[in-house]
Design an enzyme around this catalytic site. Structure first.
Site, mmCIF file in Angstrom:
data_model
loop_
_atom_site.group_PDB
_atom_site.id
_atom_site.type_symbol
_atom_site.label_atom_id
_atom_site.label_comp_id
_atom_site.label_asym_id
_atom_site.label_seq_id
_atom_site.Cartn_x
_atom_site.Cartn_y
_atom_site.Cartn_z
ATOM 1 N N ARG A 23 -34.997 36.109 16.950
ATOM 2 C CA ARG A 23 -34.171 35.867 17.963
ATOM 3 C C ARG A 23 -32.952 36.567 17.379
ATOM 4 O O ARG A 23 -31.742 35.946 17.517
ATOM 5 C CB ARG A 23 -33.944 34.336 18.018
ATOM 6 C CG ARG A 23 -34.991 33.592 18.913
ATOM 7 C CD ARG A 23 -34.830 34.160 20.539
ATOM 8 N NE ARG A 23 -36.085 33.363 21.092
ATOM 9 C CZ ARG A 23 -36.039 32.222 21.809
ATOM 10 N NH1 ARG A 23 -34.866 31.557 21.833
ATOM 11 N NH2 ARG A 23 -36.873 31.855 22.456
ATOM 12 N N ARG A 27 -27.821 34.543 21.757
ATOM 13 C CA ARG A 27 -26.497 33.949 21.858
ATOM 14 C C ARG A 27 -25.403 33.605 20.841
ATOM 15 O O ARG A 27 -24.465 33.561 20.917
ATOM 16 C CB ARG A 27 -26.883 32.507 22.598
ATOM 17 C CG ARG A 27 -27.160 32.722 23.947
ATOM 18 C CD ARG A 27 -27.794 31.316 24.599
ATOM 19 N NE ARG A 27 -28.800 30.902 23.774
ATOM 20 C CZ ARG A 27 -29.938 29.913 24.097
ATOM 21 N NH1 ARG A 27 -29.533 29.266 25.161
ATOM 22 N NH2 ARG A 27 -30.618 29.492 23.447
ATOM 23 N N ARG A 36 -24.123 38.121 29.110
ATOM 24 C CA ARG A 36 -24.702 37.021 29.924
ATOM 25 C C ARG A 36 -23.637 36.380 31.064
ATOM 26 O O ARG A 36 -24.338 35.706 31.760
ATOM 27 C CB ARG A 36 -25.368 35.949 28.816
ATOM 28 C CG ARG A 36 -26.573 36.379 27.968
ATOM 29 C CD ARG A 36 -27.794 36.392 29.138
ATOM 30 N NE ARG A 36 -28.130 34.737 29.270
ATOM 31 C CZ ARG A 36 -28.175 33.945 30.148
ATOM 32 N NH1 ARG A 36 -27.508 34.508 31.298
ATOM 33 N NH2 ARG A 36 -28.616 32.728 30.352
ATOM 34 N N ASP A 71 -39.078 38.687 26.674
ATOM 35 C CA ASP A 71 -39.365 37.067 26.613
ATOM 36 C C ASP A 71 -41.002 37.033 26.481
ATOM 37 O O ASP A 71 -41.709 37.935 27.256
ATOM 38 C CB ASP A 71 -38.750 36.278 27.261
ATOM 39 C CG ASP A 71 -38.735 34.925 26.904
ATOM 40 O OD1 ASP A 71 -37.700 34.197 26.307
ATOM 41 O OD2 ASP A 71 -39.932 34.325 27.331
ATOM 42 N N TYR A 148 -47.138 26.508 28.174
ATOM 43 C CA TYR A 148 -46.181 27.017 29.140
ATOM 44 C C TYR A 148 -46.362 26.662 30.659
ATOM 45 O O TYR A 148 -46.043 26.001 31.586
ATOM 46 C CB TYR A 148 -45.247 28.135 29.060
ATOM 47 C CG TYR A 148 -44.211 27.907 27.840
ATOM 48 C CD1 TYR A 148 -43.060 27.166 27.948
ATOM 49 C CD2 TYR A 148 -44.433 28.296 26.508
ATOM 50 C CE1 TYR A 148 -42.243 27.189 26.893
ATOM 51 C CE2 TYR A 148 -43.720 28.258 25.577
ATOM 52 C CZ TYR A 148 -42.636 27.603 25.715
ATOM 53 O OH TYR A 148 -41.624 27.394 24.769
#
Ligand code: CP3
Length: 345
Positions: A23, A27, A36, A71, A148
């Site tokens: 990552r 962010r 974003r 992703d 998921y």
């Protein structure tokens, strides 16, 4: 050319320990947060020029490898399971996959048709990096993706996933077989598009007992890794909470085994065997600790590797958004300031 990362994957000696962070684009970086405001996460993933931009953003901090911005859940949509990243909630799968009928409808697609923008992003990034920094491609492993699909989002106990695995083993096996073939084709296409290493994220595999891993997961992971390793690119096989599964993970495949901080790196490497490289394993929250505390832990991880070629420094899991960019830069500089010959002294 920064060749430390690829050399370490092959267990060749390097001047200092190569480092990249899971990552590393995201962010915690102001440039990413700025982008974003104008685009959703999925828009960035689906627009090669934007994926390129975000992939390159962290590299000025000095990482030894770039990781494709994408992703692990991107494979869901072309399989026929639509989803979104809901604000504050993480991924939400619109119609969770819980029956044999739903599984039978899932498509095993070719990456060139289902995810052409990801392959295009890889080609763009390779051109832009121009051989200066190696590029890592990636995908999610079948168990992590299945969890998921079945739970419909993030889960703390994997109740429905385990229920399918134990109550309907045949149904489970059909689902895992489909996902692993999708992932195998997708990763092969990434290598063909130019990915110079691959990481398989089995992030939630630590939720399983060793016997369930053996019976319900390992064969599917092996199906993927055997094929991808045969292309000649190094493959990093990563999971968290895996101190009870390390030998089995190794047997399922991987040129490099990625471990988290719950196990000492030296002990993990000994158990995995020195014929594999190792990646890890600092607790990501140490990027929020006072510099002296973080430094002590970084030096301890490097000392655990004992100066042996084949250690790639990474966190045990991803960077969180609260981490200051300066701390990431300082940690990379610190790692690069430690000569390897002295690491075991
Ligand atoms: O590492 C990188 O810099 C490359 C990009 C990358 C992303 N996701 C972008 C992303 C990678 C390698 C991933 C992998 C991923 N995605 C995993 C495996 C690694 C892990 O963390 O265990 C998993 C489980 C996912 C699924 C996923 N994606 C979740 C659960 C979430 C929501 C939680 C969160 O962190 O917000 C995402 C969203 C996501 N994927 C973000 C990023 C940068 C969040 C940023 C945003 O909303 O803009």
């Amino acid at each position: 050319m920064k060749d430390r990362f690829l050399r370490a994957c092959r267990r060749e000696p390097t001047d200092v320990t190569p480092v990249w962070f899971m990552r590393q684009a995201g962010r915690y970086m102001p440039e990413y947060r700025e982008l974003r405001k104008k685009h959703t996460l999925l828009e960035i993933c689906r627009t090669p020029e934007l994926a390129l931009e975000v992939t390159l953003q962290p590299l000025k901090l000095g990482m030894d490898a770039a990781i494709l911005f994408a992703d692990i859940l991107l494979v869901l949509e072309p399989m026929g399971a639509s989803f979104e990243f809901a604000k504050g909630e993480g991924p939400v799968i619109h119609e969770p996959i819980r029956t044999r009928a739903a599984i039978d409808k899932l498509r095993v697609f070719e990456a060139e048709e289902g995810l052409p923008h990801v392959l295009e992003a890889i080609r763009l990034i390779r051109r832009e990096l121009d051989g200066k920094t190696p590029l890592i491609g990636f995908a999610g492993a079948p168990f992590t993706i299945a969890s998921y699909m079945i739970e419909g989002g993030k889960s703390s106990d994997y109740r429905l996933t385990k229920q399918m695995m134990w109550c309907e083993p045949e149904t489970w096996s059909v689902l895992m077989t489909k996902i692993s073939e999708v992932v195998r084709r997708y990763l092969r296409a990434q290598v063909e598009a130019g990915a110079q290493a691959i990481q398989l994220f089995d992030s939630w595999i630590g939720a399983l007992s060793p016997d369930d891993y053996r019976d319900h997961v390992a064969p599917h992971v092996r199906h993927i890794l055997k094929d991808i390793e045969s292309t000649g690119v190094p493959v990093i096989h990563f999971g968290t909470n895996t101190s009870t599964l390390l030998e089995q993970q190794r047997d399922a495949g991987g040129t490099v085994i990625g471990v988290d901080w719950r196990v000492r790196l030296g002990e993990a490497w000994k158990r995995i065997g020195y014929d594999r490289a190792i990646q890890g394993n600092l607790d990501p929250m140490l990027l929020l600790a006072p510099p002296a505390v973080a430094e002590r832990h970084v030096r301890a991880v490097i000392a655990e590797a004992g100066g042996r070629p084949g250690h790639i420094f990474n966190l045990g899991h991803g960077i969180v958004p609260e981490i200051p960019v300066e701390n990431v830069k300082a940690m990379i500089d610190l790692i690069h300031s430690i000569p390897l010959a002295k690491a075991s002294a």
